[in-house]
Motif scaffolding. Structure first.
Motif, PDB file in Angstrom:
ATOM      1  N   PRO A  38      -1.272  10.695 -19.458  1.00  0.00           N
ATOM      2  CA  PRO A  38      -2.214  10.415 -18.297  1.00  0.00           C
ATOM      3  C   PRO A  38      -3.427  10.475 -19.150  1.00  0.00           C
ATOM      4  N   SER A  39      -4.567   9.909 -18.618  1.00  0.00           N
ATOM      5  CA  SER A  39      -5.797   9.460 -19.374  1.00  0.00           C
ATOM      6  C   SER A  39      -6.064  10.456 -20.275  1.00  0.00           C
ATOM      7  N   SER A  58      -8.858   4.357 -23.438  1.00  0.00           N
ATOM      8  CA  SER A  58      -8.000   3.154 -23.115  1.00  0.00           C
ATOM      9  C   SER A  58      -8.530   2.950 -21.597  1.00  0.00           C
ATOM     10  N   THR A  59      -8.339   1.598 -21.349  1.00  0.00           N
ATOM     11  CA  THR A  59      -8.594   1.431 -20.187  1.00  0.00           C
ATOM     12  C   THR A  59      -7.427   1.823 -19.075  1.00  0.00           C
ATOM     13  N   HIS A  60      -6.436   2.017 -19.614  1.00  0.00           N
ATOM     14  CA  HIS A  60      -5.201   2.154 -18.665  1.00  0.00           C
ATOM     15  C   HIS A  60      -4.398   3.522 -19.271  1.00  0.00           C
ATOM     16  N   GLU A  95      -1.398   2.586 -14.568  1.00  0.00           N
ATOM     17  CA  GLU A  95      -2.961   2.113 -13.675  1.00  0.00           C
ATOM     18  C   GLU A  95      -3.930   2.135 -14.498  1.00  0.00           C
ATOM     19  N   SER A  96      -4.916   1.445 -13.961  1.00  0.00           N
ATOM     20  CA  SER A  96      -6.227   1.586 -14.433  1.00  0.00           C
ATOM     21  C   SER A  96      -6.838   2.948 -14.512  1.00  0.00           C
ATOM     22  N   ILE A 125     -12.579   0.437  -9.604  1.00  0.00           N
ATOM     23  CA  ILE A 125     -12.626  -0.834  -9.597  1.00  0.00           C
ATOM     24  C   ILE A 125     -12.294  -1.534 -11.181  1.00  0.00           C
ATOM     25  N   SER A 126     -11.502  -2.291 -10.928  1.00  0.00           N
ATOM     26  CA  SER A 126     -11.121  -3.375 -12.430  1.00  0.00           C
ATOM     27  C   SER A 126     -10.785  -4.541 -12.106  1.00  0.00           C
TER      28      SER A 126
END
Length: 295
Positions: A16-17, A56-58, A75-76, A80-81
């Motif tokens: 995960p992020s 990271s952006t993902h 996913e992002s 909004i990306s």
């Protein structure tokens, strides 16, 4: 607990992020420090490793399925990306998948078309649990289609060769995750609601049409209803598909506009009961409605 969450093999492989893991570990350490227990080096070492990671952006999200297995999505981290909201999973997709699992007979051995598939959660969950004959994922944004294709392969599915040639794909490294060819025939289609023709749609011949969180902007409602009308043109010598649309009611005016536009073109609708069991976790229990449409 640590090895059932952040250090679980699934989360280690598909993390995960960083922000999510950092917040989780910080809270876990606070709770542990509030007890009389001895400090655990593993907790602090794991947090230190996460703090040293580059943002990271993902990221990945892993959703466990009731009968075993999971849906894993890249996913992002931003809502909004790349000029689209389609690179994240929305709550209506989770609720529609829960409903599908309780009503698997609707999808079993049938051809399903999903409108606005996004990065693929609902469709992948249905393909893993409801045994459709054919599942057509569709969207129109190039980056969404690219990520959708990668996520389908990530979950062990193999796309039809024609679809694989039409839709941009991720690197062969991710394709290695497609370790087995599962039963449904899977297709990814680029489908713009405003320009899709009846001939194009007749080639798909769906028995069931589903969509999640596509009723959020008044500007797209007319295009969506036009698409639904094309799926069952007057004089067609085949049975119209069953249609199920799930959406979060964020703006009551938009919801009423959708109902009014359906009434205007003679498309019947009814609210169907929500799934009795909540399988997936929601940050806040959302106000989600599922409509069945009568084309």
């Amino acid at each position: 607990l640590l090895f059932q969450t952040v250090l679980h093999p699934l989360c280690v492989k598909y993390p995960p992020s960083s922000r999510y893991r950092r917040c989780f570990l910080t809270e876990l350490i606070k709770k542990h420090e509030s007890t009389a227990a001895e400090p655990l080096d593993e907790l602090y070492d794991t947090l230190a490793r996460v703090l040293n990671e580059e943002e990271s952006t993902h990221c990945y999200r892993n959703y466990l399925l009731p009968a075993g297995g999971c849906v894993t999505l890249a996913e992002s981290v931003a809502i909004i990306s790349g000029g689209t909201t389609g690179l994240v999973t929305w709550d209506a997709a989770l609720r529609l998948a829960e409903w599908a699992m309780e009503n698997a007979a609707v999808f079993s051995n049938r051809t399903v078309l999903e409108l606005g598939s996004g990065i693929g959660f609902t469709g992948i969950a249905i393909c893993k649990t409801c045994n459709p004959k054919t599942y057509v994922f569709s969207d129109c944004h190039p980056r969404v289609l690219k990520q959708l294709t990668a996520n389908i392969r990530l979950n062990g599915f193999v796309l039809e060769p024609e679809a694989a040639r039409r839709i941009p794909t991720e690197s062969r490294g991710q394709e290695a995750e497609a370790t087995s060819c599962l039963n449904p025939k899977l297709i990814v289609a680029e489908l713009d609601w405003g320009s899709a023709t009846e001939e194009r749609l007749s080639d798909l011949q769906p028995d069931v049409v589903v969509a999640a969180d596509v009723v959020y902007d008044p500007e797209i409602i007319v295009a969506l209803i036009g698409m639904l009308q094309k799926l069952s043109p007057p004089g067609a010598n085949r049975k119209p598909p069953e249609v199920y649309i799930a959406f979060a009611v964020r703006n009551p005016d938009t919801y009423r506009l959708f109902q009014a536009e359906l009434d205007k073109v003679g498309i019947g609708w009814q609210i169907i009961p929500a799934p009795s069991n909540s399988i997936f976790l929601y940050d806040v229990q959302p106000n989600i409605t599922i409509l069945q449409l009568d084309l």
